[in-house]
Design an enzyme around this catalytic site. Sequence first.
Site, PDB file in Angstrom:
ATOM      1  N   ASP A 188      -7.095  -6.463  -9.083  1.00  0.00           N
ATOM      2  CA  ASP A 188      -6.029  -5.535  -8.690  1.00  0.00           C
ATOM      3  C   ASP A 188      -4.929  -5.851  -9.406  1.00  0.00           C
ATOM      4  O   ASP A 188      -4.414  -7.113  -9.504  1.00  0.00           O
ATOM      5  CB  ASP A 188      -5.656  -5.702  -7.064  1.00  0.00           C
ATOM      6  CG  ASP A 188      -5.067  -4.377  -6.580  1.00  0.00           C
ATOM      7  OD1 ASP A 188      -4.195  -3.903  -7.093  1.00  0.00           O
ATOM      8  OD2 ASP A 188      -5.838  -3.979  -5.194  1.00  0.00           O
ATOM      9  N   ASP A 201      -2.369  -0.461  -8.870  1.00  0.00           N
ATOM     10  CA  ASP A 201      -1.603  -0.279  -7.922  1.00  0.00           C
ATOM     11  C   ASP A 201      -0.591   0.581  -8.298  1.00  0.00           C
ATOM     12  O   ASP A 201       0.277   0.221  -9.307  1.00  0.00           O
ATOM     13  CB  ASP A 201      -0.915  -1.632  -7.485  1.00  0.00           C
ATOM     14  CG  ASP A 201      -0.482  -1.467  -6.000  1.00  0.00           C
ATOM     15  OD1 ASP A 201      -1.301  -1.118  -5.144  1.00  0.00           O
ATOM     16  OD2 ASP A 201       0.774  -1.666  -6.017  1.00  0.00           O
ATOM     17  N   GLU A 240      -4.556   3.756  -9.462  1.00  0.00           N
ATOM     18  CA  GLU A 240      -4.157   4.244  -8.118  1.00  0.00           C
ATOM     19  C   GLU A 240      -2.905   5.330  -8.182  1.00  0.00           C
ATOM     20  O   GLU A 240      -1.854   4.886  -9.121  1.00  0.00           O
ATOM     21  CB  GLU A 240      -3.673   3.326  -6.997  1.00  0.00           C
ATOM     22  CG  GLU A 240      -3.565   3.811  -5.608  1.00  0.00           C
ATOM     23  CD  GLU A 240      -2.428   3.131  -4.817  1.00  0.00           C
ATOM     24  OE1 GLU A 240      -2.631   3.282  -3.642  1.00  0.00           O
ATOM     25  OE2 GLU A 240      -1.715   2.229  -5.166  1.00  0.00           O
ATOM     26  N   HIS A 251      -8.065  -0.185   2.029  1.00  0.00           N
ATOM     27  CA  HIS A 251      -7.186  -1.078   2.858  1.00  0.00           C
ATOM     28  C   HIS A 251      -5.752  -0.284   3.307  1.00  0.00           C
ATOM     29  O   HIS A 251      -5.292  -0.730   4.053  1.00  0.00           O
ATOM     30  CB  HIS A 251      -7.043  -2.191   1.897  1.00  0.00           C
ATOM     31  CG  HIS A 251      -5.903  -2.069   0.919  1.00  0.00           C
ATOM     32  ND1 HIS A 251      -6.357  -1.265  -0.066  1.00  0.00           N
ATOM     33  CD2 HIS A 251      -4.673  -2.279   0.648  1.00  0.00           C
ATOM     34  CE1 HIS A 251      -5.389  -0.999  -0.899  1.00  0.00           C
ATOM     35  NE2 HIS A 251      -4.491  -1.843  -0.504  1.00  0.00           N
ATOM     36  N   ASP A 252      -5.701   0.826   2.870  1.00  0.00           N
ATOM     37  CA  ASP A 252      -4.350   1.649   3.288  1.00  0.00           C
ATOM     38  C   ASP A 252      -4.881   2.785   3.995  1.00  0.00           C
ATOM     39  O   ASP A 252      -3.934   3.362   4.556  1.00  0.00           O
ATOM     40  CB  ASP A 252      -3.706   2.182   2.213  1.00  0.00           C
ATOM     41  CG  ASP A 252      -3.188   0.975   1.159  1.00  0.00           C
ATOM     42  OD1 ASP A 252      -2.905  -0.018   1.360  1.00  0.00           O
ATOM     43  OD2 ASP A 252      -3.031   1.323  -0.250  1.00  0.00           O
TER      44      ASP A 252
HETATM   45  O1  ISL Z   1      -0.459   3.295   2.393  1.00  0.00           O
HETATM   46  C1  ISL Z   1       0.167   4.334   1.776  1.00  0.00           C
HETATM   47  C2  ISL Z   1       0.113   5.407   2.987  1.00  0.00           C
HETATM   48  O2  ISL Z   1       0.240   4.938   4.265  1.00  0.00           O
HETATM   49  C3  ISL Z   1       0.692   4.362   0.651  1.00  0.00           C
HETATM   50  O3  ISL Z   1       1.931   5.140   0.731  1.00  0.00           O
HETATM   51  C4  ISL Z   1       0.654   3.162  -0.085  1.00  0.00           C
HETATM   52  O4  ISL Z   1       1.497   2.401   0.060  1.00  0.00           O
HETATM   53  C5  ISL Z   1       0.601   3.647  -1.385  1.00  0.00           C
HETATM   54  O5  ISL Z   1      -0.567   4.297  -1.495  1.00  0.00           O
HETATM   55  C6  ISL Z   1       0.530   2.252  -2.184  1.00  0.00           C
HETATM   56  O6  ISL Z   1      -0.163   1.598  -2.018  1.00  0.00           O
HETATM   57  C7  ISL Z   1      -0.354   0.367  -2.902  1.00  0.00           C
HETATM   58  O7  ISL Z   1       0.669  -0.265  -3.178  1.00  0.00           O
HETATM   59  C8  ISL Z   1       1.505  -0.716  -2.184  1.00  0.00           C
HETATM   60  C9  ISL Z   1       0.561  -1.640  -1.101  1.00  0.00           C
HETATM   61  O8  ISL Z   1       1.193  -1.741  -0.027  1.00  0.00           O
HETATM   62  C10 ISL Z   1      -0.886  -0.711  -0.896  1.00  0.00           C
HETATM   63  O9  ISL Z   1      -1.496  -1.725  -0.139  1.00  0.00           O
HETATM   64  C11 ISL Z   1      -1.554  -0.740  -2.014  1.00  0.00           C
HETATM   65  O10 ISL Z   1      -2.714   0.093  -2.024  1.00  0.00           O
HETATM   66  C12 ISL Z   1       2.585  -1.621  -2.752  1.00  0.00           C
HETATM   67  O11 ISL Z   1       2.346  -2.521  -3.391  1.00  0.00           O
END
Ligand code: ISL
Length: 568
Positions: free
Chosen positions: A101, A209, A268, A340-341
Amino acid sequence: MTSANPPWWTSAVVYQVYPRSFADSDGDGIGDLEGIRGKLDHLADLGVDVVWLSPVYRSPQDDNGYDISDYQDIDPAFGTLDQFDALLADAHARGIKIVMDLVVNHTSDEHPWFVESRSSTVSPKRDWYWWRDAREGMDAGTPGAEPTNWQSFFSGPCWELDETTGQYYLHLFSRRQPDLNWENAQVRRAVYEMMRWWLDRGVDGFRMDVINMISKQPDLPDGPPIPGTPYGDGSVATFFGPRLHEFLAEMHREVFAGRDADLITVGEMPGATVEQARLVTDPARAELDMVFQFEHVQLDQGASKWDHRPLRLTDLKASFGRWQAGLADVGWNSLYWDNHDQPRAVSRFGDDSPAYRRDSATCLATLLHGHRGTPYVYQGEEIGMANSTWSSVRDFRDIETLNHVAEATALGADPEEVLATLRPASRDNARTPVQWDATEHAGFTTGTPWIGVNPDHVEWNVAAQREDPHSVLAHHRALIALRHADRTVQLGDFTMLLPDHEDVYAFTRSLDGDTLLVVCNVSATPYPLAELLPEAVGDELVLGNRDHLPDHDDAVLGPWDARILRLR
Ligand code: ISL
């Protein structure tokens, strides 16, 4: 994407490991690298080609590792670099690639780069982050004096006042995740160097990310007001900024050129449109292999993610259909239900009640894996893990969730109502420990798990499904094997059928005269297949999820019935 010489990842399936919640080897209640190494046989048995590891770098864990303080070390909670090398070697020995990641939109506030940057306005690293004075005519620290009106993803403003110099720094996420300034060429060089270091170590690619946020509109304009809040929407200025494609192409040249054939890169990209994804994944432009888009995981959301609405299947079909068509000749899709989100797929898009949990989990998997693109399986999805069932806000751990609770209750919201909004939407739904067996703590740890284990693990676990030929696990195994074996599944053209049907999701995949029909009943209401899709009756069943049941009827699509048929 031509079918003559397709890249290896067009026939691959990726499995996401969220290390904190996967398997704990040392009893501290937090999953770790040795825990993952001990479970590689499970992944090999499932048949996945690639493991994407959520962040394991050194981190204060403000956002569970998405806040990195050293990109070239492993966090002690997860292990050591030696243990990482051992995991990589053991994975490779089983033919499994490992993808890291890459979190480079921001660092931790404890990263030495930021510590240096914040130390003074003339620090050589000052420009590595986004520092700005208070809004003109306002005193720093007063509400509304932030340099822009943008709201953070994790509640509150996107700017934090730093007492050392009296300036604000930008953080799209938590205040402990300051945004790197990609306009600065030294920042980009440092990131590329770090990426080459991991590739030289043997890793097989990166999941990047929020990579569509690395280029911002340099004048940082205010965003349109968000109703009911004092903030504005900064996405116009921070998503797909003017230099994004330039940066991605530069990264490709500096990091991937010459070795990209063996690697996989996935960006992402919240807010991505088909057109943007097409540009990013056009092989001729040499940027990324594929992107994670968010359209289908926002169809059941209203004004915010906490505003949960029922999903209309016709909306889902329209969305997926557009992505399949838009990336048909150029570019490539990634396919996912959860990560995981996101809440758990079976609870969100299926039906996790006892009567339909197995059938809806296998139905959803068939639907997803039937599409053209690279499927991603999130840990636990392969056994139909469901959302958490917590009864108190105290059970939640996620910073996004907890910040939202604090903000909502400060504004006077009723705590029970806030809890009700967390249940379907919180990221913690996906973060409960993987359920390996029926023992205490689900075989995840011998200690106290950092987050509550779902009590349903006594029934829903890997051990209970491993030998069961009709389990959710066995169905995933079969879908993955099918993708490996079948060129039509890998590369066939996609055509949506019955776009207006409210419950049945059907499409064909065709390649060189061969046609597969995928038909899924995304509901518990039976439908006469002979009337809906006469061509689907009497054909060769390649893979079904209910054909072993005594009430199975070729001509009727039962509850959550899913079939992949080969047309004559
Ligand atoms: O989870 C989300 C919606 O509830 C998104 O807003 C999420 O924060 C967004 O997709 C970005 O996610 C990624 O970056 C974030 C991290 O917290 C997430 O786990 C990651 O997947 C910041 O690094």
